[in-house]
Design a protein around this motif. Structure first.
Motif, PDB file in Angstrom:
ATOM      1  N   THR A 155      -7.456  49.411  10.514  1.00 42.84           N
ATOM      2  CA  THR A 155      -7.730  48.793   9.213  1.00 42.84           C
ATOM      3  C   THR A 155      -7.921  47.287   9.389  1.00 42.84           C
ATOM      4  N   LEU A 156      -8.927  46.774   8.730  1.00 44.54           N
ATOM      5  CA  LEU A 156      -9.217  45.340   8.797  1.00 44.54           C
ATOM      6  C   LEU A 156      -8.558  44.616   7.630  1.00 44.54           C
ATOM      7  N   HIS A 157      -8.433  43.315   7.784  1.00 41.61           N
ATOM      8  CA  HIS A 157      -7.773  42.505   6.759  1.00 41.61           C
ATOM      9  C   HIS A 157      -8.732  41.459   6.220  1.00 41.61           C
ATOM     10  N   ALA A 158      -8.702  41.305   4.905  1.00 41.14           N
ATOM     11  CA  ALA A 158      -9.650  40.404   4.257  1.00 41.14           C
ATOM     12  C   ALA A 158      -8.956  39.147   3.757  1.00 41.14           C
ATOM     13  N   THR A 159      -9.687  38.065   3.781  1.00 41.41           N
ATOM     14  CA  THR A 159      -9.290  36.877   3.037  1.00 41.41           C
ATOM     15  C   THR A 159     -10.507  36.430   2.245  1.00 41.41           C
ATOM     16  N   ILE A 160     -10.285  35.597   1.263  1.00 42.52           N
ATOM     17  CA  ILE A 160     -11.368  35.226   0.358  1.00 42.52           C
ATOM     18  C   ILE A 160     -11.513  33.712   0.326  1.00 42.52           C
ATOM     19  N   LEU A 161     -12.710  33.244   0.631  1.00 42.46           N
ATOM     20  CA  LEU A 161     -13.019  31.816   0.477  1.00 42.46           C
ATOM     21  C   LEU A 161     -13.368  31.583  -0.980  1.00 42.46           C
ATOM     22  N   ARG A 162     -12.779  30.540  -1.556  1.00 37.54           N
ATOM     23  CA  ARG A 162     -12.901  30.340  -3.000  1.00 37.54           C
ATOM     24  C   ARG A 162     -13.507  28.983  -3.322  1.00 37.54           C
ATOM     25  N   SER A 163     -14.063  28.913  -4.484  1.00 39.82           N
ATOM     26  CA  SER A 163     -14.745  27.692  -4.896  1.00 39.82           C
ATOM     27  C   SER A 163     -13.754  26.561  -5.163  1.00 39.82           C
ATOM     28  N   PRO A 164     -14.034  25.369  -4.616  1.00 40.76           N
ATOM     29  CA  PRO A 164     -13.238  24.206  -4.993  1.00 40.76           C
ATOM     30  C   PRO A 164     -13.778  23.558  -6.268  1.00 40.76           C
ATOM     31  N   HIS A 165     -14.927  23.986  -6.710  1.00 44.92           N
ATOM     32  CA  HIS A 165     -15.582  23.357  -7.859  1.00 44.92           C
ATOM     33  C   HIS A 165     -15.437  24.219  -9.108  1.00 44.92           C
ATOM     34  N   ALA A 166     -15.344  23.560 -10.240  1.00 47.09           N
ATOM     35  CA  ALA A 166     -15.291  24.284 -11.505  1.00 47.09           C
ATOM     36  C   ALA A 166     -16.671  24.779 -11.916  1.00 47.09           C
ATOM     37  N   HIS A 167     -17.681  24.063 -11.499  1.00 48.16           N
ATOM     38  CA  HIS A 167     -19.026  24.440 -11.907  1.00 48.16           C
ATOM     39  C   HIS A 167     -20.001  23.794 -10.928  1.00 48.16           C
ATOM     40  N   ALA A 168     -20.714  24.593 -10.196  1.00 49.98           N
ATOM     41  CA  ALA A 168     -21.654  24.034  -9.215  1.00 49.98           C
ATOM     42  C   ALA A 168     -22.648  25.112  -8.799  1.00 49.98           C
ATOM     43  N   ASP A 169     -23.815  24.675  -8.401  1.00 50.89           N
ATOM     44  CA  ASP A 169     -24.770  25.587  -7.776  1.00 50.89           C
ATOM     45  C   ASP A 169     -24.423  25.706  -6.301  1.00 50.89           C
ATOM     46  N   ILE A 170     -24.582  26.910  -5.783  1.00 51.75           N
ATOM     47  CA  ILE A 170     -24.404  27.087  -4.349  1.00 51.75           C
ATOM     48  C   ILE A 170     -25.763  26.832  -3.704  1.00 51.75           C
ATOM     49  N   VAL A 171     -25.861  25.750  -2.973  1.00 45.79           N
ATOM     50  CA  VAL A 171     -27.132  25.401  -2.343  1.00 45.79           C
ATOM     51  C   VAL A 171     -27.329  26.243  -1.089  1.00 45.79           C
ATOM     52  N   SER A 172     -26.282  26.363  -0.293  1.00 41.30           N
ATOM     53  CA  SER A 172     -26.382  27.173   0.927  1.00 41.30           C
ATOM     54  C   SER A 172     -24.976  27.545   1.386  1.00 41.30           C
ATOM     55  N   ILE A 173     -24.915  28.646   2.102  1.00 47.15           N
ATOM     56  CA  ILE A 173     -23.648  29.052   2.717  1.00 47.15           C
ATOM     57  C   ILE A 173     -23.931  29.342   4.190  1.00 47.15           C
ATOM     58  N   ASP A 174     -23.296  28.585   5.063  1.00 45.64           N
ATOM     59  CA  ASP A 174     -23.486  28.783   6.499  1.00 45.64           C
ATOM     60  C   ASP A 174     -22.259  29.507   7.048  1.00 45.64           C
ATOM     61  N   VAL A 175     -22.454  30.768   7.402  1.00 46.49           N
ATOM     62  CA  VAL A 175     -21.312  31.579   7.838  1.00 46.49           C
ATOM     63  C   VAL A 175     -21.363  31.871   9.342  1.00 46.49           C
ATOM     64  N   GLU A 176     -22.319  31.262  10.057  1.00 51.45           N
ATOM     65  CA  GLU A 176     -22.530  31.655  11.461  1.00 51.45           C
ATOM     66  C   GLU A 176     -21.296  31.420  12.326  1.00 51.45           C
ATOM     67  N   ALA A 177     -20.705  30.243  12.197  1.00 42.93           N
ATOM     68  CA  ALA A 177     -19.536  29.937  13.032  1.00 42.93           C
ATOM     69  C   ALA A 177     -18.403  30.896  12.728  1.00 42.93           C
ATOM     70  N   ALA A 178     -18.248  31.245  11.462  1.00 48.37           N
ATOM     71  CA  ALA A 178     -17.186  32.173  11.081  1.00 48.37           C
ATOM     72  C   ALA A 178     -17.453  33.554  11.671  1.00 48.37           C
ATOM     73  N   ARG A 179     -18.698  34.003  11.599  1.00 51.02           N
ATOM     74  CA  ARG A 179     -19.039  35.334  12.121  1.00 51.02           C
ATOM     75  C   ARG A 179     -18.792  35.421  13.617  1.00 51.02           C
ATOM     76  N   ARG A 180     -18.983  34.301  14.295  1.00 51.09           N
ATOM     77  CA  ARG A 180     -18.849  34.313  15.763  1.00 51.09           C
ATOM     78  C   ARG A 180     -17.398  34.305  16.227  1.00 51.09           C
ATOM     79  N   LEU A 181     -16.482  33.977  15.356  1.00 47.03           N
ATOM     80  CA  LEU A 181     -15.083  33.860  15.773  1.00 47.03           C
ATOM     81  C   LEU A 181     -14.577  35.232  16.223  1.00 47.03           C
ATOM     82  N   PRO A 182     -13.912  35.294  17.391  1.00 40.93           N
ATOM     83  CA  PRO A 182     -13.409  36.591  17.872  1.00 40.93           C
ATOM     84  C   PRO A 182     -12.496  37.233  16.829  1.00 40.93           C
TER      85      PRO A 182
END
Lengths: 271, 1002, 172
Positions: B50-77
């Protein structure tokens, strides 16, 4: 809410601690009771590369009664000092303030020196150190030095300790024949103080130390004050502390407490 | 009866022929819970791998998401997947929204974030710590938008709009009219009105949310274990979002749940998220919410802005009410909202006989956490306005508040009583309840205490509240938000199907199953009492299972633990099921004993002839017969192996054409009064005595009833005195730890004096009504009324923070001494940080100017600075790793210079972002010759901090700003004077510094 | 001196409720997680992970300890007591536990383990506590269900019972 990765070093001598600090500098953190540091680690506010556990070093666990001072080692837990039989006689102000530090379940682990190292402006032990005019004993691989309380706290959560220094202990003066009073106001029992005040009778008059208002616990000495001079002095002091608003209290409310509690405590010690 | 109920709450009765129902027997749940053998969701094992999840959450009350770069996170062992809104959207559909509007509602941000804490990415890894390591490597670029956090501000012209489908942030606007309120107001001699802002809070269970989900790709079916509490109408929402029919979503609950109070209804968007993650990864995924997530982003009760007016006769009789309610449901209208607003719709006249009512209900969205179920559910908001107004009417007319309450009560002979807005109040005697409370609670003596205290100059006050506590919700009440025409189109919705199953096994032992999903309320114990009485057994003979498995168990959309429905509906349904089985057993036994079925009685483990008690047969023998010898059963008996009963009360009809709605089945009555004293120095409120009288119909277990009352009282005390989910004007969340969101402890909660009377409900099988939520409705306003009485003030806003009370009662502050330091200007709720200062610098203004604008200088005085990129002459970017005190963080900073007036002045504007949050600041620096070859540097700044650090470091935010900004200029001065580089660049250091200011009490 | 590297698991030996047990932990592993997920002692619960709620309170070498503010590495070689060690037998509750059951001093039971550990530790050292002392002790715990007073009553009654049973033992 899990800590970031770090190495853990269980030191058995002070030398090992000082070597670790010398080698890792700002990337190392001393772990004593852990009651502040561990919460910061769990929240990932702090990211040290190395934690140095100092709680298995017997020489840091001592409370030493000297002729005119008490020296409390870095490994002395708050509960240890509360249980020290001489506390009320030697350090009556600490005996008043210490039960207000956190809860029994945190005093059992938390250390006196850890609270000072954390330097929260609302915490009780920094206030007691300043009110008593104690000293902090710092030691690195290079040197030892003693820093007076008023010079130790450099700002909110900032101290005069360098990255390679261990707070080896503190020295609190034993003041005979004086009178002490302490009171704090918090939202709930055991919370950090909105305002904490400690008063001591001095040979020339009175000293009032206030925590929770300025960035650092702050003491002020006055000669014997009479009548409306007390109110005027406290009013000026309350403004000088530079109170601010936060989610729990307003600046005005803090100044009110300094004026009113300060007056009560001064009355108590000069009675 | 009353006294017996109170007494038996404190003693354990031993068995005799008295019924088990009504006794405070020890709970069957407790032995395991007291010895560490509870089975909460995180105590249960999971499938290997079984895998374990965590959730990245917004620090902003209201904002457009311009981009999300997840490459470094995906590469982590150890990381299996990183899912953003885009990926979740690909495997789900939007959650349904409770009003007719073209809006979508995703469990994760899609293109835009609308509240601090909104999920932005789900990271799935081999363990939680590694998932969190990876989350820190995700780089999200946001384009901030203006935020709106106030319900009235959100519907004001020009407010930032959250959803295009909710123009002006208005999700619903309905007007209702009952009787002839206009005429009543026109004819009345008096009109009283009150404006209320009810704050945000939550009952915050000590166990957080938990979900374990897996997906079978072959059958496209999900299995989910979650500490969800119902209502199971939400099952349909989850299945739809996961794009499967209901029979492919198997939802189970763990045996134990660590409190809910409504809050765990709000786990459902996370069920969708984690199930989606399981589908994408092809592995079981587990997520246990942490406390910071829970406080920031689980669910909240609604905050509400209310204007309530009353038309009043000279004697205090209320002739009509005019409600204007603006309900703030946060950033998304999540199911079942706007239910908080409509749950009380039948009860808008409280305990009073008021014939004419006008209501305007508006539902708005703001940049705050979406709302959901919370104990009291709409009641605290309504009664705070109504009961504050009653006190104001009394003061305005020179009457005693209790007289005004009594003048308006529904007559004892009027039940069942139909309220103006449609509720059918089942039973009660409010006058008698008040008379008993006044006597048993010693009101006369309390008034004498008040007089004595006031004579000594102390601040002492008394407050009163009368409250009708609704329970067992009509599943159709929420459709009152629709117009009658819309309802006709959608088809009727009403009722509340409760279920219970009673089974007999081959040795004749009894098992009960219900879909009531308790979170500590002791359902298993009470059901064992109810069923033991039917079968003449002891509670220990009855085994009760309250876990739910939607693939195997009987359930309906009304299943779950909410609206105080257990005692009234579920326990009663279990009684009906047991009685059906007992009826068949009686026929079987009658044939065996050669007597008439009417002669059969169940007692002491036997099925016995009433006429001839020696003619009897062991219960277990009769009970087992269906298994072993069905052929020997009388023809008309039917099987006795298992009986499932569905029960729904006929009184719960859909809203009528006239918008009248019987929103709940049962209506208990509460009358509270209390004495409080307020310290003149600290302005802290101390409760001297709190008296609470309850009529919740028949009491099934006095100890548990009192437990519900005490628990509700403690939570209400928290809401009244300590707890608030506080937001800054920019939408930053300010109470993100349990050191900032203050729950009352042993030293804050006194013992209330509890009194009972029992007027059974004619509508429920056991005569019981709900009791769990009442004090959350009555206590906040009762305390507020007492504080208003003590201080002699008209406007009271919760929570009763001492510093706020100080503003109400204290006159002008003593001025600072003429030669002393002036106070900083008050900032009220504005969380922007402003300040100013000065420094003396060696060197001419020209020399200092050059330094100030030189990237090399900046780089050299920024500790941990890897690089400063000069984008243009007046635009710099920097990557920094900072460590100040124990706090370290990585930041990306962006600084621009404006309004350059060399060498006299410059404005710096910029921002920095990192894992701990973000900051933006603007500062004006002016340089002037000091007359002796040096420069006098003065600065002013205006900064804002958001994200995690604002949530968890709020207590120390201001001081840190001053320290850091002061340090920056001091460092500059030292550098100019040839001193060593130290201190920090303001924006960056400020962020790092503030991040360390966790204000915890540990 | 022992140094544990961040990226490896290290053996941790403790005495858990009197039994020697061992498990592996990374330096960053919290004692709460080590107890629950490595040693299977899930009776200790986690409510806040910042030391406020008290649910995770255990006793380490005679000291009340927030296990969420303690590393598994710190307790290597220590004696740990948890809620699983309170009952005299698997099918029998101790005096304090019985008092909790009698007084309905728990509802959901999630916070209860920590409260029991604080009380068990305290009553062993303070046989005749006042209500104010019990309230002060338990102000380090959060409970959302009970309103606390049944807990206080259970604690005071258990203290009296424990004191009288001790007295009987010493009289005998």
């Amino acid at each position: 809410m899990k800590p970031p990765a770090f190495d853990y070093l269980r030191a058995e001598t002070v030398g090992e601690v000082l070597d670790g600090l010398a080698q890792q500098g700002g990337d190392a953190r001393v772990l004593a009771g852990g009651q502040s540091l561990m919460a910061m680690l769990n929240m990932r506010l702090a990211k040290p590369k190395l934690l140095i556990d100092i709680m298995r070093i017997p020489e840091l666990r001592k409370i030493e009664r000297k002729t005119d001072a008490v020296v409390i080692g870095a490994g002395v837990r708050q509960a240890d000092l509360l249980a020290w039989p001489d506390l009320a006689e030697a350090l009556p102000l600490v005996a008043l303030a210490l039960p207000c530090v956190g809860h029994m379940q945190t005093r059992s682990r938390g250390t006196i020196c850890g609270s000072l190292a954390h330097a929260d402006p609302s915490a009780e032990m920094p206030l007691a150190l300043v009110a008593l005019g104690g000293e902090v004993l710092l030691r690195s691989a290079r040197r030892r030095r003693r820093v007076a309380a008023k010079d130790f706290f450099a700002g909110m959560m900032l101290t005069a300790r360098s990255d390679d220094e261990l707070i080896e202990g503190i020295s609190l003066p034993v003041i005979n024949g004086s009178r002490f009073a302490f009171r704090e106001v918090a939202r709930r029992h055991g919370d950090f103080a909105i305002v904490a005040c400690a008063a001591t009778k001095t040979p020339s008059g009175v000293r009032l130390a206030v925590g929770g208002v300025a960035d650092v616990p702050t003491a002020r000495d006055w000669p014997r004050l009479e009548g409306s001079a007390v109110d005027d002095a406290l009013n000026a002091f309350a403004y000088e502390l530079g109170a601010r608003d936060d989610v729990h209290a307003t600046a005005r409310y803090r100044r009110d407490l300094v004026r009113m509690i300060g007056r009560d405590l001064i009355g108590e010690v000069l009675r | 009866m009353v006294q017996a109920a109170v007494q038996s709450a404190n003693s354990v009765d031993q068995g005799d022929d008295k019924p088990w129902v009504g006794r405070s027997i020890e709970r069957v749940e407790d032995a395991a819970l007291l010895s560490g053998r509870g089975r909460f969701i995180d105590d249960l094992g999971v499938q290997p791998g079984t895998l374990h999840a965590t959730i990245l959450r917004s620090p902003h009350a209201h904002a457009d998401i311009v981009s999300i770069d997840v490459e470094a996170a995906r590469r982590l062992p150890g990381v299996a997947a990183v899912l953003t809104g885009e990926q979740i959207k690909a495997v789900t559909t939007s959650l349904v929204v409770g009003v007719k509007a073209p809006v979508e509602c995703w469990p994760i941000a899609v293109e835009r974030v609308r509240y601090v804490g909104e999920p932005v990415a789900v990271i799935v890894a081999t363990d939680r710590a590694r998932a969190e390591d990876a989350a820190e490597l995700i780089n999200v670029a946001y384009r901030p938008r203006a935020a709106t956090v106030d319900p009235l501000g959100a519907i004001a012209p020009g407010a930032p709009v959250l959803h295009d489908g909710f123009p002006g942030n208005l999700a619903s606007d309905r007007a209702f009219r009952y009787g002839d309120p206009e005429k009543a107001f026109a004819d009345a001699p008096h009109r009283f009105s009150i404006d209320i802002r009810y704050p945000r809070n939550s009952c915050t269970p000590i166990e957080t949310y938990g979900v374990v989900a897996s997906h079978d790709a072959g059958e496209d079916a999900f299995e989910v274990l979650a500490n969800f509490q119902g209502p199971f109408s939400i099952h349909t929402v989850i299945a739809r979002a996961l794009k499967v029919p209901g029979n492919r979503l198997r939802l189970r609950t763990p045996p134990d749940s660590g409190g809910s109070f409504g809050v765990k209804q709000g786990v459902f968007p996370y069920i969708v998220l984690i199930a989606a993650a399981a589908r994408v990864t092809g592995r079981p995924v587990k997520w246990i919410e942490d406390r910071l997530e829970h406080l920031t982003a689980s669910v909240s009760a609604t905050n509400r802005a209310t204007t309530l007016a009353a038309a009043v006769a000279a004697d205090g009789k209320i002739l009509a009410l005019d409600w204007d309610q603006v309900e703030d449901c946060g950033a998304h209208l999540r199911a079942p909202e706007p239910a908080t607003l409509y749950r009380m719709h039948g009860n808008m006249t409280g305990a009073y006989d008021i014939g004419h009512v006008r209501i305007r209900n508006r539902v708005v969205v703001t940049n705050k956490t979406p709302t959901g179920l919370n104990r009291g559910f709409g009641g605290p908001q309504v009664y705070f306005a109504l009961e504050r107004l009653v006190q104001r009417i009394a003061i305005g007319l020179g009457l005693d508040p209790l007289d005004v309450i009594e003048r308006n009560l529904i007559e004892a002979g009027a039940f069942p009583y139909r309220t103006a807005t449609g509720a059918l109040l089942d039973s009660g005697n409010y006058q008698d309840a008040i008379a008993r409370a006044v006597e048993q609670g010693r009101l006369a003596e309390l008034k004498a205490r008040r007089d004595a205290a006031r004579a000594e100059g102390r601040l002492y006050g008394i407050g009163f509240t009368a409250v009708v506590e609704p329970s067992v919700s009509n599943m159709g009440y929420i459709t009152t938000v629709l117009t009658a025409a819309e309802r006709r189109k959608a088809g009727p919705k009403n009722g509340a199907q409760a279920t219970a199953t009673v089974g007999l096994d081959p040795v004749g032992s009894v098992t009960v199953h219900v879909a009531s999903v308790p979170q500590g309320q002791g359902h298993r114990t009470v059901l064992s009492q109810v069923v033991a009485d039917v079968f003449g057994l002891e509670p220990k003979d009855i085994r009760v299972n309250t876990e739910i498995d939607t693939a195997k168990d009987a359930w309906s959309i009304a299943s779950g633990n909410y609206a105080s429905r257990f005692a009234a509906a579920v326990a009663g349904t279990a009684k009906i099921a047991a009685e059906r089985v007992a009826g068949r057993l009686a026929r079987i036994a009658a044939s065996q004993l050669n007597v008439e079925a009417a002669d059969i009685v169940f007692a002491r483990g036997f099925v016995t002839s009433k006429q001839n008690p020696e003619n009897r047969i062991a219960f277990s023998r009769v009970a087992a017969l269906s298994h072993w010898s069905p052929g020997s059963l009388p023809d008309d008996a039917g099987q006795t192996i298992r009986e499932t009963v569905f029960w729904t009360p006929p009184e719960l009809t859909p809203p009528g054409e006239d918008d009248r709605i019987n929103s709940s089945l049962c209506h208990g009555f509460i009358f509270d009064f209390c004495g409080v004293e307020i310290d003149r120095i600290t302005l802290q409120t101390r409760i001297d005595r709190y008296v609470t009288m309850h009529d919740c119909g028949t009491i099934l277990h006095p100890g548990m009833v009192n437990g519900q009352i005490r628990g509700g009282f403690a939570q209400a005390l928290g809401a009244a005195l300590y707890e608030e989910y506080a937001y800054a004007e920019d939408g930053s969340f300010l109470t993100g730890t349990l050191a900032d969101y203050l729950l009352p402890t042993t030293t804050e909660v006194p013992e209330p004096e509890i009194f009972h009377m029992e007027t059974p409900s004619p509508f429920t099988p056991l005569g019981a009504k709900g009791v769990g939520e009442g004090n959350c409705m009555s206590t906040p306003v009762c305390l507020a009324n007492a504080v208003a009485d003590a201080l002699g003030v008209a406007d009271i806003t919760l929570p009763l923070v001492p510093a706020r009370l100080a503003e109400l009662v204290r006159g002008a502050e003593p001025p600072p001494p003429a030669d002393g330091v002036a106070a900083a200007p008050a900032r009220e709720s504005d969380r922007r940080l402003r300040g100013e200062g000065q420094a003396s610098v060696r060197g001419t203004p020209e020399q200092v100017w050059v330094m100030l604008l030189d990237p090399a200088t900046l780089q050299s005085i920024i500790p941990g600075c890897q690089r400063v990129d000069k984008i243009t002459e007046t635009h710099f970017r920097a990557d920094v790793t900072l460590g100040i005190g124990p706090v370290t963080g990585r930041y990306r900073a962006d600084v621009e210079l404006f309004d350059l007036d060399p060498p006299r002045a410059v404005t710096l504007r910029g921002g920095a972002t990192g894992a701990l949050g973000f900051g933006s600041a603007e500062g004006r620096v002016t340089l002037a010759p000091d007359g002796s070859g040096g420069t006098k540097l003065t600065y002013s700044y205006d900064a804002a901090i958001g994200g995690k650090i604002a949530s968890i470091g709020g207590r120390l935010l201001d001081g840190a700003t001053r320290v850091i900004i002061g340090q920056f200029f001091a460092a500059l001065a030292r550098r100019a004077g040839g001193g060593g580089a130290s201190g920090g660049f303001s924006l960056l250091a400020l962020l790092a510094k503030v991040a360390g200011l966790f204000g915890g009490r540990r | 001196m022992s140094r544990f590297k961040s990226d490896a698991r290290h053996p941790i030996h403790v005495s858990l409720n009197g039994e020697p047990v061992a498990g592996e932990a990374e330096p960053r592993t919290l004692l709460s997680d080590f107890l629950r997920h490595r040693l299977g002692a899930t009776g200790t619960h986690v409510g806040c992970e910042h030391g406020v709620c008290g649910a995770c309170t255990v006793v380490v070498d005679g000291m009340l300890t927030r296990s969420c503010l303690t590393l598994a590495a710190q307790v290597d070689g220590c004696e740990i007591r948890t809620v699983e060690g309170l009952a005299p037998a698997a099918d029998r509750l101790g005096v304090l536990q019985q008092a909790f059951r009698r007084h309905h001093a728990l509802q959901c039971g999630f916070c209860t383990a920590g409260i029991l550990m604080s009380l068990d530790h305290y009553l062993a050292r303070n046989p005749a506590p006042t209500e104010a002392e019990i309230r002060d002790l338990l102000s380090g715990h959060l409970c959302r269900c009970t309103g606390y007073t049944p807990i206080i009553q259970a604690a005071l009654e258990a203290a009296a019972q424990l004191a009288s049973s001790k007295k009987e033992t010493s009289d005998a």
